[in-house]
Design a protein around this motif. Structure first.
Motif, short mmCIF file in Angstrom:
data_model
loop_
_atom_site.label_atom_id
_atom_site.label_comp_id
_atom_site.label_asym_id
_atom_site.label_seq_id
_atom_site.Cartn_x
_atom_site.Cartn_y
_atom_site.Cartn_z
N VAL A 1 -5.17 9.01 2.43
CA VAL A 1 -5.86 7.72 2.46
C VAL A 1 -7.35 7.96 2.23
O VAL A 1 -7.84 9.08 2.40
CB VAL A 1 -5.66 6.99 3.80
CG1 VAL A 1 -4.22 6.58 4.00
CG2 VAL A 1 -6.14 7.85 4.97
N SER B 1 0.23 4.45 0.75
CA SER B 1 0.05 5.25 1.95
C SER B 1 -0.93 4.55 2.86
O SER B 1 -1.94 4.01 2.41
CB SER B 1 -0.50 6.65 1.62
OG SER B 1 0.40 7.38 0.82
N HIS B 2 -0.63 4.54 4.15
CA HIS B 2 -1.58 4.00 5.10
C HIS B 2 -1.38 4.68 6.45
O HIS B 2 -0.32 5.24 6.74
CB HIS B 2 -1.47 2.49 5.23
CG HIS B 2 -0.19 2.01 5.84
ND1 HIS B 2 1.00 2.01 5.16
CD2 HIS B 2 0.09 1.52 7.08
CE1 HIS B 2 1.96 1.53 5.93
NE2 HIS B 2 1.44 1.24 7.10
N ASN C 1 -10.38 3.38 4.37
CA ASN C 1 -9.15 2.87 4.98
C ASN C 1 -8.87 3.53 6.33
O ASN C 1 -8.40 2.89 7.26
CB ASN C 1 -7.96 3.08 4.04
CG ASN C 1 -7.98 2.17 2.84
OD1 ASN C 1 -8.62 1.11 2.88
ND2 ASN C 1 -7.31 2.55 1.77
N TYR C 2 -9.18 4.81 6.40
CA TYR C 2 -8.99 5.53 7.66
C TYR C 2 -9.88 4.95 8.76
O TYR C 2 -9.42 4.69 9.87
CB TYR C 2 -9.30 7.01 7.44
CG TYR C 2 -9.11 7.87 8.67
CD1 TYR C 2 -7.84 8.24 9.08
CD2 TYR C 2 -10.20 8.31 9.42
CE1 TYR C 2 -7.64 9.04 10.21
CE2 TYR C 2 -10.03 9.10 10.55
CZ TYR C 2 -8.76 9.45 10.94
OH TYR C 2 -8.58 10.23 12.06
N MET D 1 0.84 -1.19 0.00
CA MET D 1 0.00 0.00 0.00
C MET D 1 0.88 1.24 0.00
O MET D 1 1.77 1.38 0.83
CB MET D 1 -0.92 -0.02 1.22
CG MET D 1 -1.96 1.08 1.23
SD MET D 1 -2.99 1.01 2.73
CE MET D 1 -3.74 -0.60 2.52
N GLU E 1 -8.72 1.41 10.02
CA GLU E 1 -7.61 1.43 10.98
C GLU E 1 -8.09 1.91 12.35
O GLU E 1 -7.68 1.38 13.38
CB GLU E 1 -6.49 2.34 10.47
CG GLU E 1 -5.33 2.51 11.42
CD GLU E 1 -4.70 1.19 11.88
OE1 GLU E 1 -4.24 1.13 13.03
OE2 GLU E 1 -4.69 0.24 11.08
#
Length: 266
Positions: A250, A3-4, A254-255, A1, A258
């Protein structure tokens, strides 16, 4: 990925968000964070603006931006890796003995310290919240002066500030400049000049940024993405997702994933 984002629990119940980016095509639109932004360039080069000033950060550099500092960023087309940590101001203020609405004036925003940059990257990657906290305090203490200033930028005009507060709840696509000017009791042309002088951008741009920032807070609270998009005035989820990623690197999905993972782990 490419960016994470991960969450790192800190002492005192605080949580720091760490964004890892290795995307050589990454570009971040003009935006701000309510938190302190503390980063380490681990490989490559990053050109950005902060407060209207052009900056360059390279391998081994540390970067610090104060809460609500307007900034953009673009990285080198070659290999690139960085970590950026978003640190709640309340956590910093508690350690430095500042009132929560005040902060120290920054000495420098970019400087070379390869050892500390690597240490910060390693601690964040290993999710060592205790070590991250120690390093953050050292970095911020080294660059914060004794003189204090307001955390949020003061507009200098109560009328403009009132409009800014209202724009946080409105859709930038539907803003009527004439109506906003009427709120201030001035002509449309004078309103635009007054607003740009006080804030540094158009009312429509400010509204979008304010709503993106508010959306991030709502996502942290566990609100559904569709509800957040609607509440913050975006046309649809796709429109919301595009702007969220342009500012924060992101997608909202995805935000949220997490944030939920960190909550379950806690």
């Amino acid at each position: 990925m490419a960016s994470h984002v991960i969450g790192l629990p800190m002492d005192g119940g605080a949580q720091v968000e760490a964004m890892f980016s290795a995307d050589p095509k990454a570009r971040f639109e003009l935006h701000w964070h309510a938190e302190w932004s503390v980063g380490a360039i681990l490989e490559g080069r990053c050109e950005f603006t902060c407060g209207g000033e052009r900056q360059v950060a390279q391998t081994g550099d540390l970067v610090v931006m104060a809460p609500f500092a307007l900034h953009t960023a673009g990285v080198s087309p070659q290999g690139f890796r960085m970590v950026m940590l978003y640190v709640p101001h309340a956590w910093v203020a508690a350690r430095f003995g500042w009132p929560e609405d005040r902060r120290g004036v920054l000495h420098r925003g970019v400087w070379q310290d390869r050892a500390k940059a690597d240490a910060l990257g390693d601690a964040a990657l290993s999710q060592d919240g205790e070590q991250v906290g120690r390093l953050l305090e050292q970095i911020l203490r080294a660059q914060s002066g004794r003189e204090l200033m307001a955390v949020e930028r003061r507009m200098g005009d109560a009328r403009v500030e009132a409009v800014c507060n209202a724009l946080e709840l409105e859709d930038a696509c539907r803003i009527d400049p004439g109506a906003l000017a009427q709120r201030l009791g001035v002509s449309r042309e004078h309103f635009h000049r007054l607003f740009r002088m006080a804030v540094g951008m158009t009312p429509a741009h400010y509204a979008r940024l304010a709503r993106i920032g508010r959306a991030k807070v709502l996502l942290r609270e566990g609100r559904a993405q569709a509800d957040v998009a609607a509440q913050c005035g975006f046309t649809d989820q796709a429109h919301f997702s595009r702007w969220f990623r342009r500012c924060f690197g992101v997608t909202p999905g995805n935000y949220m994933a997490e944030r939920q993972r960190v909550t379950r782990a806690a």
